[in-house]
Design a protein around this motif. Structure first.
Motif, PDB file in Angstrom:
ATOM      1  N   LEU A   1      41.908  44.283  26.987  1.00 47.55           N
ATOM      2  CA  LEU A   1      40.585  43.822  27.068  1.00 47.55           C
ATOM      3  C   LEU A   1      39.657  44.984  27.025  1.00 47.55           C
ATOM      4  N   ALA A   2      38.539  44.751  26.178  1.00 51.04           N
ATOM      5  CA  ALA A   2      37.509  45.854  26.598  1.00 51.04           C
ATOM      6  C   ALA A   2      36.417  45.634  27.664  1.00 51.04           C
ATOM      7  N   PRO A   3      36.036  46.483  28.315  1.00 51.53           N
ATOM      8  CA  PRO A   3      35.416  46.231  29.765  1.00 51.53           C
ATOM      9  C   PRO A   3      33.946  45.623  29.549  1.00 51.53           C
ATOM     10  N   VAL A   4      33.513  45.740  28.268  1.00 46.15           N
ATOM     11  CA  VAL A   4      32.357  45.011  27.941  1.00 46.15           C
ATOM     12  C   VAL A   4      32.463  43.532  28.097  1.00 46.15           C
ATOM     13  N   TYR A   5      33.661  43.128  28.332  1.00 43.65           N
ATOM     14  CA  TYR A   5      33.894  41.598  28.547  1.00 43.65           C
ATOM     15  C   TYR A   5      33.673  41.257  29.809  1.00 43.65           C
ATOM     16  N   VAL A   6      33.393  42.015  30.857  1.00 41.57           N
ATOM     17  CA  VAL A   6      33.443  41.932  32.258  1.00 41.57           C
ATOM     18  C   VAL A   6      32.280  40.784  32.675  1.00 41.57           C
ATOM     19  N   ASP A   7      31.346  40.458  31.996  1.00 38.74           N
ATOM     20  CA  ASP A   7      30.200  39.547  32.250  1.00 38.74           C
ATOM     21  C   ASP A   7      30.376  38.379  31.323  1.00 38.74           C
ATOM     22  N   ARG A   8      31.627  37.972  30.659  1.00 34.23           N
ATOM     23  CA  ARG A   8      31.863  36.766  29.883  1.00 34.23           C
ATOM     24  C   ARG A   8      32.279  35.788  30.749  1.00 34.23           C
ATOM     25  N   TYR A   9      32.228  34.490  30.452  1.00 31.01           N
ATOM     26  CA  TYR A   9      32.825  33.539  31.293  1.00 31.01           C
ATOM     27  C   TYR A   9      33.918  33.068  30.312  1.00 31.01           C
ATOM     28  N   PRO A  10      34.899  32.244  31.330  1.00 30.82           N
ATOM     29  CA  PRO A  10      36.240  31.987  30.544  1.00 30.82           C
ATOM     30  C   PRO A  10      36.071  31.143  29.250  1.00 30.82           C
ATOM     31  N   HIS A  11      35.032  30.290  29.058  1.00 31.27           N
ATOM     32  CA  HIS A  11      34.928  29.469  27.789  1.00 31.27           C
ATOM     33  C   HIS A  11      34.779  30.515  26.523  1.00 31.27           C
ATOM     34  N   GLU A  12      34.155  31.852  26.786  1.00 27.15           N
ATOM     35  CA  GLU A  12      33.902  32.700  25.675  1.00 27.15           C
ATOM     36  C   GLU A  12      35.154  33.470  25.248  1.00 27.15           C
ATOM     37  N   PHE A  13      36.525  33.173  25.684  1.00 21.39           N
ATOM     38  CA  PHE A  13      37.830  33.770  25.306  1.00 21.39           C
ATOM     39  C   PHE A  13      38.716  32.837  25.001  1.00 21.39           C
ATOM     40  N   SER A  14      39.447  33.458  24.087  1.00 19.87           N
ATOM     41  CA  SER A  14      40.434  32.594  23.486  1.00 19.87           C
ATOM     42  C   SER A  14      41.829  32.536  24.531  1.00 19.87           C
ATOM     43  N   GLY A  15      42.725  31.442  24.051  1.00 21.18           N
ATOM     44  CA  GLY A  15      43.844  31.327  25.154  1.00 21.18           C
ATOM     45  C   GLY A  15      44.484  32.514  25.536  1.00 21.18           C
ATOM     46  N   GLY A  16      44.705  33.507  24.447  1.00 20.39           N
ATOM     47  CA  GLY A  16      45.483  34.734  24.836  1.00 20.39           C
ATOM     48  C   GLY A  16      44.653  35.725  25.778  1.00 20.39           C
ATOM     49  N   GLN A  17      43.433  35.726  25.551  1.00 16.99           N
ATOM     50  CA  GLN A  17      42.452  36.556  26.249  1.00 16.99           C
ATOM     51  C   GLN A  17      42.566  36.039  27.543  1.00 16.99           C
ATOM     52  N   ARG A  18      42.299  34.777  27.529  1.00 14.47           N
ATOM     53  CA  ARG A  18      42.368  34.290  29.172  1.00 14.47           C
ATOM     54  C   ARG A  18      43.571  34.575  30.116  1.00 14.47           C
ATOM     55  N   GLN A  19      44.834  34.327  29.427  1.00 15.14           N
ATOM     56  CA  GLN A  19      45.929  35.046  30.062  1.00 15.14           C
ATOM     57  C   GLN A  19      45.860  36.083  30.317  1.00 15.14           C
ATOM     58  N   ARG A  20      45.463  37.100  29.455  1.00 14.55           N
ATOM     59  CA  ARG A  20      45.336  38.544  29.877  1.00 14.55           C
ATOM     60  C   ARG A  20      44.488  38.672  31.145  1.00 14.55           C
ATOM     61  N   ILE A  21      43.260  37.771  31.198  1.00 12.38           N
ATOM     62  CA  ILE A  21      42.696  37.838  32.473  1.00 12.38           C
ATOM     63  C   ILE A  21      43.325  37.456  33.850  1.00 12.38           C
ATOM     64  N   GLY A  22      43.968  36.476  33.489  1.00 10.23           N
ATOM     65  CA  GLY A  22      45.033  35.931  34.638  1.00 10.23           C
ATOM     66  C   GLY A  22      45.989  36.959  34.924  1.00 10.23           C
ATOM     67  N   ILE A  23      46.547  37.884  34.073  1.00 13.53           N
ATOM     68  CA  ILE A  23      47.408  39.168  34.391  1.00 13.53           C
ATOM     69  C   ILE A  23      46.726  40.105  35.041  1.00 13.53           C
ATOM     70  N   ALA A  24      45.602  40.386  34.609  1.00  7.79           N
ATOM     71  CA  ALA A  24      44.854  41.514  35.218  1.00  7.79           C
ATOM     72  C   ALA A  24      44.320  41.087  36.883  1.00  7.79           C
ATOM     73  N   ARG A  25      44.171  39.775  37.240  1.00  6.47           N
ATOM     74  CA  ARG A  25      43.962  39.141  38.386  1.00  6.47           C
ATOM     75  C   ARG A  25      45.259  39.421  39.206  1.00  6.47           C
ATOM     76  N   ALA A  26      46.339  39.216  38.635  1.00  5.18           N
ATOM     77  CA  ALA A  26      47.546  38.999  39.422  1.00  5.18           C
ATOM     78  C   ALA A  26      47.870  40.452  39.751  1.00  5.18           C
ATOM     79  N   LEU A  27      47.545  41.514  38.916  1.00 12.58           N
ATOM     80  CA  LEU A  27      47.684  42.958  39.035  1.00 12.58           C
ATOM     81  C   LEU A  27      46.782  43.673  40.114  1.00 12.58           C
ATOM     82  N   ALA A  28      45.487  43.000  40.487  1.00  5.87           N
ATOM     83  CA  ALA A  28      44.352  43.665  41.233  1.00  5.87           C
ATOM     84  C   ALA A  28      45.100  44.333  42.527  1.00  5.87           C
ATOM     85  N   LEU A  29      45.914  43.801  43.146  1.00  2.00           N
ATOM     86  CA  LEU A  29      46.160  44.256  44.517  1.00  2.00           C
ATOM     87  C   LEU A  29      47.581  45.181  44.126  1.00  2.00           C
ATOM     88  N   GLU A  30      47.879  45.666  42.993  1.00  2.00           N
ATOM     89  CA  GLU A  30      49.153  46.320  42.724  1.00  2.00           C
ATOM     90  C   GLU A  30      50.281  45.747  43.589  1.00  2.00           C
TER      91      GLU A  30
END
Length: 332
Positions: A149-178
């Motif tokens: 996902l492009a860093p420009v998406y950082v200030d968008r809300y979940p309703h502005e993303f597709s289902g696949g993009q939302r799952q990518r955000i969920g994966i990124a959250r899971a990876l935050a603490l390495e």
């Protein structure tokens, strides 16, 4: 103790999770117990993908959440790198909480609609007091890039993303603490088929780049065939078969696994072979049957199966991580 146990990243030892069921009357008296997970032994080694499969309602999600620390086991213990989490020191528990993360099934329900994508990914870092705000924002940008996902998406809300993009955000959250281990609970089942393949490829790439281990919960054998190293088959709160992926896909030994495998559509053969569909319904976890949990639907069931619980035993002389284990008195 096997070599597999000695090298386990995460290990379940006799894990049980039951839920009391209370009435809705004046006193809310207890009416029974849901036997969701019953004496599970399972391990995941560093860098390994273990797929946990079974029908809906078999206890997969409950087991995953118990291993992730979201539920407290009713009995048994969960170990991280050999340390029982129930008796671990506060520092050991903190290390385990960082090392074990989870990706949820529903990308629509698992993200806070009032938080931006950046805030959602940053939240674990903020809670753990990782760096200052500028450093955390840099980490968020790196994680967005890592999941495509492009860093420009950082200030968008979940309703502005597709289902696949939302799952990518969920994966990124899971990876935050390495983390070292990600428990992925049906992470592609709510997505379109074309998007599923993108997310699976992403998860495999991240595993190679970051040395991740996965406990991948699914009901889809095609997903298992693509991503798993080893497979555990669950039925009514019990593990009934564990084997390396190829051994289980090519030659399942438990009647339940055989029925699951035979029900997968094969090109040129129609929907499935006749006679492979399981008869009857899954028993209620409120009132599980005695003996083998599968005996009420098994074509091979005998009086022994109805009276006694089979243990998960290695077959064909296999041992350790390559062991093919089956909980059945009459394995094929």
């Amino acid at each position: 103790m096997t070599a597999e146990t000695q090298s386990a990243l995460l290990e379940a030892r006799g894990v049980v999770k039951h839920f009391p069921v209370s009435g809705t009357g004046l006193f809310g008296r207890r009416h029974g117990t849901v036997h969701a997970v019953n004496g599970i032994d399972l391990s995941v080694t560093p860098g390994e993908t273990v797929a946990l499969i079974g029908e809906s309602g078999c206890g997969k999600t409950t087991l995953g959440r118990t291993l992730a620390g979201l539920y407290e086991p009713t009995a048994g213990e969960v170990r991280y790198r050999g340390v029982p989490l129930k008796t671990a020191t506060p520092q050991e528990q903190k290390v385990a909480r960082r090392a074990i993360q989870i990706v949820f099934q529903d990308p629509y329900a698992s993200l806070n609609p009032r938080m931006t994508a950046g805030a959602i990914i940053e939240e674990p870092l903020r809670i753990q007091k990782e760096g200052d705000r500028a450093a955390r924002r840099d980490t968020v940008s790196e994680l967005l890039n890592a999941v495509g996902l492009a860093p420009v998406y950082v200030d968008r809300y979940p309703h502005e993303f597709s289902g696949g993009q939302r799952q990518r955000i969920g994966i990124a959250r899971a990876l935050a603490l390495e983390p070292e281990l990600v428990i992925a609970d049906e992470p592609v089942s709510a997505l379109d088929v074309s998007i599923q393949s993108q997310i699976l490829n992403l998860m495999r790439d991240l595993q190679e780049e970051r040395g991740l281990a996965y406990l991948f919960i699914t009901h889809d054998l095609a997903v298992v065939d693509f991503i798993a190293d080893r497979v555990a088959v669950m039925y009514l709160g019990h593990i009934v078969e564990v084997a390396p992926r190829d051994a289980l896909m090519d030659a399942p030994r438990h009647p339940y696994t055989q029925a699951l495998r035979a029900a997968v559509p094969q090109p040129g053969r129609g929907k499935r072979e006749r006679g492979t569909a399981l008869a009857g319904d899954v028993p209620s976890p409120l009132d599980p049957p005695p003996g083998c949990p599968f005996h009420t639907r098994c074509p091979k069931a005998t009086d022994m199966c109805r009276a006694h619980m089979p243990s998960l035993e290695a077959i064909d002389g296999t041992f350790g991580a390559t062991a093919h284990r089956v909980a059945c008195f009459h394995p094929s």
